[in-house]
Structures are given as structure tokens and as C-alpha cells.
Motif scaffolding. Sequence first.
Motif, PDB file in Angstrom:
ATOM      1  N   ALA A 138       0.841  -1.123   0.046  1.00 18.77           N
ATOM      2  CA  ALA A 138      -0.153   0.093  -0.091  1.00 18.77           C
ATOM      3  C   ALA A 138       0.733   1.215  -0.093  1.00 18.77           C
ATOM      4  O   ALA A 138       0.450   2.110  -0.599  1.00 18.77           O
ATOM      5  CB  ALA A 138      -0.855  -0.045   1.249  1.00 18.77           C
ATOM      6  N   ASN A 172      -6.106   3.414   0.688  1.00 13.13           N
ATOM      7  CA  ASN A 172      -5.424   1.651   0.903  1.00 13.13           C
ATOM      8  C   ASN A 172      -4.660   1.811   2.035  1.00 13.13           C
ATOM      9  O   ASN A 172      -4.586   0.673   2.770  1.00 13.13           O
ATOM     10  CB  ASN A 172      -5.007   1.305  -0.421  1.00 13.13           C
ATOM     11  N   GLN A 180      -5.132  -0.498   5.380  1.00 15.83           N
ATOM     12  CA  GLN A 180      -4.022  -1.333   5.723  1.00 15.83           C
ATOM     13  C   GLN A 180      -3.657  -1.140   7.081  1.00 15.83           C
ATOM     14  O   GLN A 180      -3.410  -1.786   7.952  1.00 15.83           O
ATOM     15  CB  GLN A 180      -2.709  -1.197   4.896  1.00 15.83           C
ATOM     16  N   GLY A 191      -5.379  -9.893  -0.900  1.00 15.34           N
ATOM     17  CA  GLY A 191      -5.271  -8.686  -1.911  1.00 15.34           C
ATOM     18  C   GLY A 191      -4.278  -9.085  -3.006  1.00 15.34           C
ATOM     19  O   GLY A 191      -4.633  -8.370  -3.960  1.00 15.34           O
ATOM     20  N   ARG A 206     -13.848   6.578   1.948  1.00 22.09           N
ATOM     21  CA  ARG A 206     -13.160   5.352   2.579  1.00 22.09           C
ATOM     22  C   ARG A 206     -12.639   5.890   4.046  1.00 22.09           C
ATOM     23  O   ARG A 206     -12.708   5.226   5.140  1.00 22.09           O
ATOM     24  CB  ARG A 206     -12.161   4.561   1.750  1.00 22.09           C
ATOM     25  N   SER A 252      -4.411   5.390  -3.330  1.00 19.65           N
ATOM     26  CA  SER A 252      -3.518   4.632  -2.637  1.00 19.65           C
ATOM     27  C   SER A 252      -3.504   5.171  -1.049  1.00 19.65           C
ATOM     28  O   SER A 252      -3.035   4.096  -0.019  1.00 19.65           O
ATOM     29  CB  SER A 252      -2.133   4.689  -2.770  1.00 19.65           C
ATOM     30  N   TYR A 295     -15.276  -0.777   0.385  1.00 15.83           N
ATOM     31  CA  TYR A 295     -14.912  -0.680  -1.123  1.00 15.83           C
ATOM     32  C   TYR A 295     -16.198  -0.595  -2.129  1.00 15.83           C
ATOM     33  O   TYR A 295     -16.221   0.068  -3.105  1.00 15.83           O
ATOM     34  CB  TYR A 295     -14.156  -2.124  -1.269  1.00 15.83           C
TER      35      TYR A 295
END
Length: 457
Positions: A59, A257, A261, A280, A402, A254, A425
Amino acid sequence: MKSRQTDMLQGSLYSGIIQYTIPIILSSVLQLLFNAADLVVVGQFCGSISVGAVSATSAITNLIINLFVGLSVGAGVCVAHGLGGRKDEEVHRTVHTAIPVALISGVFLTAVGMTFAKPLLQMMSTPAEVLPLSSLYMTIYFAGITFTILYNFASSILRAAGDTKGPLIYLTIAGVVNVILNLVFVIGFDMNVAGVALATIIAQAISAVLVVRALMRRTDACRLQLKKVKLYKRQLMKMVEIGIPAGVQGSLFSVSNVIIQSAVNSFGSATIVAGNGAAGNIEGFVYTALNAFSQTAVNYVGQNAGAMQFDRIKKIFRACLVCVSVVGLTLGPLVYLAGPYLLRFYISDSPEAIAYGVLRMGFICLPYFVCGLMDVTTGALRGLGSSFIPMVVTILGVCVLRVAWVYTIFQIPQYHTPQCLYLSYIVSWALTFAVQFVLLGAVLKKKEHQARLFVAG
């Protein structure tokens, strides 16, 4: 060279799109195999801690490099517009600007990645037992990142010119080398994650050399002549105008993400981290099949926008949506059903980690076609030269949503679960696609109006 190229301006759309996209899918799969081979080898010979160490870097690595990968998208769109409009000098200048930009970007990323690897991993709450190995892997990986960036720029130019088979051939060669070196370094020299990182660098160097060599051997406007390499201001500005928003979008994508993570890491379990990372990586194979149609949309729409063939652009968009839906609705469920068996290639010592991986795949793989619809729409917008709009929409619809989800809903005790985390997601994909679809219609209508005024004037 001509025999490998696709004519995007005329001919059958579905057969042309499928023939053009299949090599992109296979090329993307081979790129994923670089990391997959890393995870499989360390999983089989070093254990789940090493798997968690490698997967914990993905990530943050994507966050750092995506801005510059976006510039390669800008280079490809500029080449596609030039080829569609038969502007050979513009194509020539774009190609010879793109290569030095790639080299400068790579050197910068090497410095950043090697310097800040450990602090960034610590900021992500990487578990203490995997942190030393994660930091080592990431440092070595970034030592050779210039090869990755150079490959992305050069292959983007080839694909914009209609050649998707060449990059596939070069990655096949590099992929075989990567797997062999993984085994040699890990089994033969007992190098653990350092061995797989070094193998990846060598393989990426081979692919970069081969794709640059292909550009140098071309006979059209895309031919690269090293003595003519320089930064042309107008082409650089256009590349930046399209590429920076694409890169910012990728980087901020990212960011979400990275936060996801970090949320996974917050459970404080190496088994969850390992299962999440392995799942993933498997999901990445589905994603590349879907995202390949986005790359196809970029170049098909780009060339036809340069030629002002707007009716064909609408047909291209519809065809890409149909193709990505069929692939997503077929491949996603198949991979999910095979998940327990596929995860065993990555994790050999933890049934609990495998169970967490299967859980994640249920939330991601089954509705993955929606992500494909979103990406195709983004690709069509970029092909039209509109990169700022999809950036803003994606930042709001994916990144902001998110992040807000993690810091609000996910923080409620009864919803502080992996299931709640992964649900963000599908919600973000669906909302972003809906907004982008509407905006694409508006942008296309505006471009058609501008084209009519240009012809009339």
C-alpha cells in the motif's frame, strides 16, 4: 512492428478491443507475478511472518510511485491524440520528453523510498514482528524503482501506438528470470525477503531495457533516438496537465488503501495482516483483468478523440463496459470459490490467516465488476483529455468516503470488524461510477460542440 499494432480508428470494435486488451491483461498479470512470486516463495520457505512483511509494503509503495505512474498515463494520452490527429512531430516530441521524465522521476523515487521506508511503515502501525523485514524489502525495492518507472513510460507509448503484444513478450522474459532468481536467492542463498526484492529489481531492469529497445527500433513517429532526447516544454506541460491529476488520483486512492491497511494492522494480529495481504495479492489478478479495459478505453478513446470520431467513441465506451462486466462477473466469483486453495500457495503455516483471506475475498471479488465499470469510465474521460474531473470525483467518492468510513463507522465498537472495513470498497466503487458516468456524458457533449465549432471556423 506494424503486424503487432491495432488500428483503433476503424474496424470491428469488440474483436479489436478484445485482441488489444488480452495482451494488457497478460502483461499486468506478469507484473503481479513479480510480487506474487515473492509472496509464494517466502511463504513456502520462510513462513507467514515473511509473507506479512512483504505484503505490508504494497500500500505504501503504491502511494509513493503512483504520482509518477500517472505521468506515464499522460504521455500515452498525448501520443494517442497525436497519432489519431496524424501529428507526427507532436508524437516525436512527446516520446523524447517522456524518457527523461521517467529517469528523473525514478531517481527521485529511489531517494525518497530508501530514506523514508522504515518511518512510513511505522506510521502505518506495521506490527513489530514484521517491521524489520518490511523495511529491508522496501529499501531494496526502491533502489531499483527507476526500472519500473521507465518500463511504465515506454510501454504506455507502445500501447498508445497500438502495440500491446510487445510489452507482454518482454514481461514474459523478465517474469521467468524473476521466478528463477527468487528460488536461487531464497533457497540457495537463504536471503529471505532481501532475495525476492533483489530478484524483482533484476527482472524489472530486463523488462525496461527490452521495452526501450523496442521504441528505438520502431520506424514510425514513436521511434526513440537517444541523441534527440530532451524536455520539450509544450509536450511536457500537456503531459503534466493530463498525468498529474491521474497520478494524484492514484496516489490518493493509495492513501485510502494505506488507511485501510493501517486499520487492518490495528487489529494487532500478524495472521490478519498475512491473510489480508495474501488475499489482496490474489484479488490483484482480478483487478488487472478489469483495469486492462480502462487502459484500452484510454487509448481507443484517445486516438479517436484526436481524429474527432465522437460517434465511434460512444460505441467504444459501451463496448468496454460490456466487456469489463462479463469478465468481472465471471472471474470474480471463480477466484472467490478457489480462494481457500489459492491462499495455500501463499500461507502454509496458518489456517487462521487463510480464513481471514477468504473473508476479505468475499467482500472484494464478488462485486469487483463494479470497480471495473468505474475504471473504464475514468479511462474514457482521460482519453478525451479530461483528467481533472475523474481525479476530483475519485478523491471524493473513493478516498474521502473510505477515510471517513474508517474514522466514523469503523470506530463504533460493534462495527469494528474486518467485514465492516471491507464493505467500504463496494460502496465507494458504486457511488464513484454513478457520478463519473453522468460527467462523461457532459464532457463528451462539450467536446463534440468544440469540434463542430473548429470545423465550422
